[in-house]
Design a protein around this motif. Structure first.
Motif, PDB file in Angstrom:
ATOM      1  N   PRO A   1       0.711  -1.243  -0.125  1.00 24.37           N
ATOM      2  CA  PRO A   1       0.080  -0.198   0.151  1.00 24.37           C
ATOM      3  C   PRO A   1       0.967   1.368  -0.161  1.00 24.37           C
ATOM      4  CG  PRO A   1       0.346  -0.862   2.141  1.00 24.37           C
ATOM      5  CD  PRO A   1       0.893  -1.806   1.309  1.00 24.37           C
ATOM      6  N   GLY A   2       0.126   2.303  -0.064  1.00 23.83           N
ATOM      7  CA  GLY A   2       0.974   3.590  -0.079  1.00 23.83           C
ATOM      8  C   GLY A   2       1.270   4.294   1.250  1.00 23.83           C
ATOM      9  N   ALA A   3       1.631   5.623   1.187  1.00 22.80           N
ATOM     10  CA  ALA A   3       2.129   6.017   2.531  1.00 22.80           C
ATOM     11  C   ALA A   3       0.847   6.362   3.270  1.00 22.80           C
ATOM     12  CB  ALA A   3       2.745   7.469   2.074  1.00 22.80           C
ATOM     13  N   ALA A   4      -0.286   6.985   2.714  1.00 27.27           N
ATOM     14  CA  ALA A   4      -1.505   7.338   3.405  1.00 27.27           C
ATOM     15  C   ALA A   4      -1.907   6.116   4.456  1.00 27.27           C
ATOM     16  CB  ALA A   4      -2.389   7.873   2.461  1.00 27.27           C
ATOM     17  N   PHE A   5      -1.769   4.740   3.778  1.00 31.93           N
ATOM     18  CA  PHE A   5      -2.144   3.491   4.420  1.00 31.93           C
ATOM     19  C   PHE A   5      -1.484   3.432   5.743  1.00 31.93           C
ATOM     20  CE2 PHE A   5      -1.702  -0.768   5.677  1.00 31.93           C
ATOM     21  CZ  PHE A   5      -2.976  -1.315   5.572  1.00 31.93           C
ATOM     22  N   PHE A   6      -0.137   3.564   5.736  1.00 34.43           N
ATOM     23  CA  PHE A   6       0.748   3.316   6.933  1.00 34.43           C
ATOM     24  C   PHE A   6       0.316   4.316   7.907  1.00 34.43           C
ATOM     25  CE2 PHE A   6       2.989   0.452   4.078  1.00 34.43           C
ATOM     26  CZ  PHE A   6       3.370  -0.521   4.854  1.00 34.43           C
ATOM     27  N   THR A   7      -0.064   5.577   7.599  1.00 39.52           N
ATOM     28  CA  THR A   7      -0.196   6.769   8.467  1.00 39.52           C
ATOM     29  C   THR A   7      -1.508   6.025   9.457  1.00 39.52           C
ATOM     30  OG1 THR A   7       0.847   8.230   6.934  1.00 39.52           O
ATOM     31  CG2 THR A   7      -0.646   9.075   8.775  1.00 39.52           C
TER      32      THR A   7
ATOM     33  N   PRO B   1       8.661   7.489   6.617  1.00 37.67           N
ATOM     34  CA  PRO B   1       9.608   8.041   7.746  1.00 37.67           C
ATOM     35  C   PRO B   1       8.615   8.412   9.099  1.00 37.67           C
ATOM     36  CG  PRO B   1       9.996   9.467   6.147  1.00 37.67           C
ATOM     37  CD  PRO B   1       8.994   8.576   5.552  1.00 37.67           C
ATOM     38  N   ASP B   2       7.267   8.527   8.771  1.00 41.05           N
ATOM     39  CA  ASP B   2       6.547   9.288  10.120  1.00 41.05           C
ATOM     40  C   ASP B   2       5.843   8.116  10.701  1.00 41.05           C
ATOM     41  OD1 ASP B   2       7.149  11.753   9.079  1.00 41.05           O
ATOM     42  OD2 ASP B   2       5.469  11.933   7.946  1.00 41.05           O
ATOM     43  N   VAL B   3       6.201   6.854  10.323  1.00 43.43           N
ATOM     44  CA  VAL B   3       5.376   5.768  11.046  1.00 43.43           C
ATOM     45  C   VAL B   3       6.285   5.339  11.822  1.00 43.43           C
ATOM     46  CG1 VAL B   3       4.457   3.441  10.620  1.00 43.43           C
ATOM     47  CG2 VAL B   3       4.008   5.496   8.946  1.00 43.43           C
ATOM     48  N   LYS B   4       5.980   5.302  13.493  1.00 42.32           N
ATOM     49  CA  LYS B   4       6.409   4.970  14.370  1.00 42.32           C
ATOM     50  C   LYS B   4       6.532   3.407  14.452  1.00 42.32           C
ATOM     51  CE  LYS B   4       6.457   5.098  19.396  1.00 42.32           C
ATOM     52  NZ  LYS B   4       5.306   4.405  19.761  1.00 42.32           N
ATOM     53  N   VAL B   5       7.559   2.562  14.568  1.00 42.27           N
ATOM     54  CA  VAL B   5       7.476   1.087  14.715  1.00 42.27           C
ATOM     55  C   VAL B   5       7.772   0.736  16.396  1.00 42.27           C
ATOM     56  CG1 VAL B   5       8.735  -0.661  14.117  1.00 42.27           C
ATOM     57  CG2 VAL B   5       8.688   1.172  12.629  1.00 42.27           C
ATOM     58  N   ASP B   6       7.024  -0.137  16.692  1.00 37.08           N
ATOM     59  CA  ASP B   6       7.308  -0.755  18.070  1.00 37.08           C
ATOM     60  C   ASP B   6       8.227  -1.766  18.270  1.00 37.08           C
ATOM     61  OD1 ASP B   6       5.337   1.278  19.564  1.00 37.08           O
ATOM     62  OD2 ASP B   6       3.920   0.366  18.323  1.00 37.08           O
TER      63      ASP B   6
END
Ligand code: PLP
Length: 445
Positions: A224-230, A265-270
């Motif tokens: 998917p694209g960036a909007a999905f990950f946000t 890059p804006d998606v924080k990973v736990d």
């Protein structure tokens, strides 16, 4: 040198082959390997167009990695995981540097599936919740929990698997009915809305983590694209759910960034899982890296996880040497640049061959989807069925012309080592062109 047929026969007589009815296993052999090539026992050369299992990222026989293995073996090969070693500490610190911000401490495993098992385990321990949500078109490994977590049909023979996995719909713009009449981004967001609804139906208080490949891999490079990950991150935050990003295949430069998730890059990973390119397969090693908060939680809670070979000194030294190679030789930039050329080369092939329905992926991590008809998008070989005559012809032509790669149903994977140069790229594209010439007649458009 031992003959090719002897090697094959002894392998067939005394060993079991993965994912195959044994009589159908007809392997290539590997007698030696260097760079993007390997040679069989009859000295036939193959271009390694899949980096073996999308893991030999630095190429075969890299002298810096071999030297590091030799030096570590001469010093300390194995220390039990209760003992601190220099290699383990240095590798942990290096991973903190190269992984996305916020990730800090690493638990080392033997390979990808164990990294996934432990990511799920730690997420459940940390949240006190049970369920892990994963997508259908994903693969997370072949141990029992990881196998259930991956929706890939390889799980089906072991169903029902573990009971605490919940599966999510896929952002498959090319085929999912959700996307009909929508732009790709609108379709992605509709899938994200469906995921939020599933979280609500499953009881957010039961959901420990959503696990997602940083960049989709063997289930078809369906990204998917960036909007999905946000949106995915928003859903996690709204309901107190952790985001586990599985970078086993997409990590270490494969997609032209250190990690697949670095494209967003804006998606924080736990929690992040790694293996494959961590050592380029020279020595088995996997890793589960957790955020500073999760790491701190285990300061005064027992981390109920362990393996005899956790933090294996040889594996850790091999990984350090790989990270040095990625950095010193600019391999991640090379993957990005060569990836653009690979994409163009595949699009050029699509001009010649209408059976190429879609080119997907980025960096040196791309797939072409072969169809009977571009309008109907009917696959040249159906999903999860034996190869049709056309796709079997493709597979045998690639092999005859000296290419080793994966032909899965109607997909051809293009994932060469990150050291690929222009000449080798052209060699690979020519071999694929020749294979597609042989199946143009099956196109029904
Ligand atoms: C995304 C992903 N996760 C996990 C795994 C499992 O890794 P391993 O085969 O090293 O156990 C794989 C293997 O292909 C993978 O692609």
């Amino acid at each position: 040198m031992v003959s090719l047929s002897d090697v094959v026969q002894q392998n067939k007589d005394y060993t079991l082959a993965s994912w195959a009815a044994q009589s159908s296993w007809n392997p290539i052999t590997m007698a030696r390997a260097e760079g993007v090539y390997f040679w069989d026992h009859a000295d036939k050369r193959f271009i390694d167009w899949s980096s073996q299992l999308m893991n030999v990222n630095v190429g075969h026989g890299h002298p810096h990695v071999i030297k590091a293995i030799q030096e570590q073996a001469a010093k300390v090969t194995y220390a039990y995981p209760g003992i601190a070693t220099e290699a383990r500490g240095r590798l942990g610190a290096l991973l903190e540097e190269v992984t996305p911000p916020g990730l800090k401490k690493t638990f080392f495993t033997n390979a990808g599936a164990e990294a996934v098992e432990n990511a799920m385990k730690l997420a459940r321990l940390y949240t006190g919740r049970q369920k892990i949500l994963t997508r259908y078109r994903s693969y997370h490994g072949a141990t029992f929990g990881a196998m259930t977590a991956g929706g890939d049909p390889r799980r089906l023979a072991n169903e029902p698997g573990v009971p605490w996995i919940v599966r999510l719909p896929d952002p498959y713009a090319y085929r999912s009915p959700v996307y009909r009449g929508l732009s790709e981004e609108e379709g992605d967001l509709a899938i994200a809305d469906m995921i939020e609804e599933i979280v609500q139906m499953e009881g957010p208080e039961n959901c420990a983590a959503i696990m997602w490949e940083g960049y989709s891999g063997s289930s078809g490079i369906i990204q998917p694209g960036a909007a999905f990950f946000t949106r995915l991150r928003e859903i996690c935050d709204r309901y107190g759910i952790l985001l586990i990003i599985d970078e086993v295949m997409s990590g270490f430069g494969r997609t032209g960034e250190w990690f697949g998730i670095d494209h967003y890059p804006d998606v924080k990973v736990d929690i992040m899982t790694m293996a494959k390119g961590l050592t380029s397969g020279y020595v088995p090693l996997g890793a589960t890296t957790v955020s500073e908060e999760i790491g701190a939680y285990f300061d005064d809670h027992v981390m109920w996880a362990g393996l005899t070979y956790s933090s294996h000194a040889l594996g850790c030294a091999t990984a350090i040497a790989n990270i040095e190679v990625y950095r010193n030789e600019g391999l991640i930039d090379n993957a990005r640049e060569m990836g653009k050329k690979l994409r163009q080369g595949l699009l050029d092939l699509a001009e010649q061959h209408p059976c190429i329905g879609e080119v997907r992926g980025t960096g040196l991590h791309q797939v072409i989807e072969i169809v009977k008809n571009r309008e109907t998008r009917e696959p040249m070989s159906a999903w999860n069925q034996p190869l049709t005559e056309a796709m079997a012809t493709v597979a045998s032509s690639l092999r005859a012309d000296g290419m080793s790669t994966f032909v899965r149903w109607n997909w051809i994977f293009n994932c060469p080592p990150l050291i690929l140069n222009d000449e080798q790229l052209q060699e690979g594209l020519d071999i694929i062109d020749n294979a597609l010439n042989k199946i143009d007649k099956y196109y029904e458009g």
